[in-house]
Structure formats: C-alpha cells, structure tokens
Design a protein around this motif. Structure first.
Motif, short mmCIF file in Angstrom:
data_model
loop_
_atom_site.label_atom_id
_atom_site.label_comp_id
_atom_site.label_asym_id
_atom_site.label_seq_id
_atom_site.Cartn_x
_atom_site.Cartn_y
_atom_site.Cartn_z
N GLY A 67 5.39 11.86 2.12
CA GLY A 67 4.13 11.86 2.72
C GLY A 67 2.62 11.37 2.40
N ASP A 68 2.59 11.07 1.36
CA ASP A 68 1.60 10.16 0.90
C ASP A 68 1.76 8.51 1.12
OD1 ASP A 68 0.81 12.96 -0.31
OD2 ASP A 68 1.29 11.59 -2.53
N ILE A 69 3.29 8.51 1.87
CA ILE A 69 3.78 6.75 2.19
C ILE A 69 3.28 6.58 3.18
CG2 ILE A 69 5.04 5.01 1.43
CD1 ILE A 69 6.98 6.86 -0.82
N GLY A 70 3.93 7.70 3.49
CA GLY A 70 3.44 7.17 5.82
C GLY A 70 2.29 7.48 5.44
N ILE A 129 0.67 -1.60 0.15
CA ILE A 129 0.16 -0.18 -0.13
C ILE A 129 0.76 0.98 -0.06
CG2 ILE A 129 -1.67 1.09 1.49
CD1 ILE A 129 -2.48 -1.28 2.08
N GLY A 130 1.99 1.36 0.32
CA GLY A 130 2.87 2.67 0.63
C GLY A 130 3.91 2.80 -0.82
N LEU A 131 3.72 1.25 -0.62
CA LEU A 131 4.44 1.40 -2.74
C LEU A 131 3.81 1.90 -3.15
CD1 LEU A 131 6.43 -2.14 -2.27
CD2 LEU A 131 7.52 0.80 -1.47
N SER A 132 2.38 1.30 -3.92
CA SER A 132 1.16 1.76 -4.77
C SER A 132 2.00 3.65 -4.65
CB SER A 132 -0.12 1.65 -4.13
OG SER A 132 -0.30 1.85 -2.54
N LYS A 133 1.92 4.31 -3.57
CA LYS A 133 1.91 5.43 -3.29
C LYS A 133 3.65 6.81 -4.01
CE LYS A 133 -2.19 6.05 -1.23
NZ LYS A 133 -3.38 6.51 -2.35
N ALA A 134 3.93 5.55 -3.98
CA ALA A 134 5.71 5.38 -4.23
C ALA A 134 5.66 6.23 -5.48
CB ALA A 134 6.53 4.73 -3.48
N VAL A 144 12.18 8.12 4.90
CA VAL A 144 10.90 7.95 4.43
C VAL A 144 10.20 7.20 5.57
CG1 VAL A 144 9.62 6.26 2.90
CG2 VAL A 144 11.92 7.14 2.23
N PRO A 145 9.31 8.50 6.51
CA PRO A 145 8.74 7.41 8.16
C PRO A 145 7.42 6.67 7.19
CG PRO A 145 9.08 9.65 7.90
CD PRO A 145 9.23 9.96 6.37
N ASN A 146 6.77 5.87 7.57
CA ASN A 146 5.93 4.90 7.88
C ASN A 146 4.52 5.77 8.42
OD1 ASN A 146 6.54 2.85 7.19
ND2 ASN A 146 8.23 2.60 8.97
#
Ligand code: MG
Length: 251
Positions: free
Chosen positions: A145-148, A133-138, A181-183
């Motif tokens: 911030g979209d990733i985290g 899900i994080g990678l889908s925002k990368a 790259v914070p979570n």
C-alpha cells in the motif's frame, strides 16, 4: 501466494529483465510518424528472439502480439496492427517482456511521436515520475500500500486519473504472480514487502477520468472519456534498501 526468489533466481530474472528493457528501448527508437504499430512489434519480437528468449506476451491468453502498443486514449493492451500508423503528436505506450531460462521480465514506457503538445508531455513526465516515486517506497519492511498511496497522491494532486481496474503484480516463473500491486491504496496496508520479492510496478495514468473500458476487440483498454493515458513499468527486486531494478531501460 507470494513466492520469494533466491539470489540465483534473481540473477535469472535480471537476465530476463535486461532483455526486456533492451527490447523496449529498441521498440521505442522505432517510434516515429508514419510507422505502424506492427512494425514496432516486429522489432521487439526479433530482438527478443535474437537473445535466445521468448516474447512472453505473445499468445498469453491469446494475445496476438509481442508487445501491447497503446496509442493516445488507449491505456494498455493495444494490439499491434499494420493499419495503425503513428502520426505526429501521438503518444504511444509500449509494454512487453521476455521469458528467459524459465523467468519473466515485464516493462513498459510511453513515447512521443514527433512533436507532442505540452499537455501530453506533462502527462508522460508525471507518469514517469510517479513510477520513481512508487519505486522509492518499494523497500523491504514496507507494505504494498505504500507504493500505491505514493503513486496516487502524486498523480491525483496534479489532476490526473489513476487507473483502478489494472494493477502491477509479482513476477517470477509466471508473468503475473502475487501480490497485486495497485497504483492506489493506503500507506501501511497490504502485503508486507520482503527481500526476495520481485514485483512489477506500473502506473497507468489518465489525463482525465480514471475510468476505462475495453473495446470490442476484447483487449484494448481505453479511457472512458477519450483523453490520453500514459504507462511506465519496471520489474524490481525488493531488498533491505532501495529496490534492485531488473529492467534497466533508460529514456
Ligand atoms: Mg506488468
């Protein structure tokens, strides 16, 4: 300072990433009851050296292993040890990377030791899903911030704690580059994601509190409440479309 990579550099990072992923899978295959974390580390070390690469965690700030191997309540930075024997029902996170032709790879995954509880399996599955899900925002044009925000929302809505004290990072000629790259974070905030950026996304997710502490060995990070933690990581290159996975482990 964020360093954008050329196409040629991304191909070198892909080589380092492939070796890192293969070493991670080889280490993961060795996970079973009765095996020491030192034995797993040796498998990873030998695999990386056989590819003509170097284990990039070994001696990093004095770390004594090829891999960080973290069992159960250990979140990250567990030190491989002959005395640490895996037992049925444990979960074990292996984090390792390779340096190849001047470029780094970095990746991690959490493995089950024999049969594990449904609760532990759910933690592993959720952490794994949160990475995707994080990678889908990368994606180029987005923000860090979209990733985290996506990782955090996914995990917290399922009742898990998202580790704040450690983050993902850029990867390149250095193992840890900008940006962090914070979570966790806010969608639309943080550094702009640009094609040519290479980052490691690595959710560290706890069954209970997000709070962690470091043991007296100076390395091992454990959950503050002693509940289990899981960790998955890939190194990826940002493009205009879906990110380009440089550490193609499959589990
Ligand atoms: Mg990392």
């Amino acid at each position: 300072m964020i360093v954008l990579k050329t196409r040629r550099e991304i191909e070198l990072l892909r080589d380092a990433g492939r070796i890192s992923a293969e070493a991670l899978m080889a280490a993961g295959e060795a996970v079973k009851p009765g095996v020491s974390t030192w034995e797993i580390d040796e498998i990873a070390r030998k695999y990386i050296l056989r590819q003509g690469a170097k284990p990039n965690f070994l001696h990093y700030n004095g770390f004594p292993g090829t891999a960080c191997i973290s069992v159960n309540e250990e979140v990250i930075h567990g030190i491989p040890s002959r005395r640490k024997i895996l037992r049925e029902g444990d979960i074990v996170s292996i984090d390792l990377g390779a340096l190849y032709k001047g470029y780094h790879g970095d990746n991690a995954a959490t493995f089950a030791v024999g049969r594990i509880s449904d609760e532990a399996q759910r933690l592993i599955d959720t952490t794994r899903e949160s990475l995707d899900i994080g990678l889908s925002k990368a994606v180029g044009g987005g923000r860090v911030g979209d990733i985290g925000a996506a990782v955090c929302e996914y995990c917290e809505s399922r009742g898990y704690g998202v580790v704040r004290d450690y983050t993902g990072h850029g990867v390149g000629r250095d193992l840890h580059e900008d940006p962090p790259v914070p979570n966790y974070g806010t969608a639309g905030r943080g550094a702009r994601l640009l094609p040519g950026m290479v980052i490691a996304v690595e959710p560290m997710i706890n069954m209970g509190t997000h709070e962690v502490r470091t043991l007296a060995d100076g390395w091992t990070v454990v959950t503050a409440d002693g509940k289990y933690a899981a960790h998955f990581e890939r190194t990826v290159a940002i493009t205009d479309k879906a990110c380009d996975i440089l550490t193609p482990w499959t589990l």
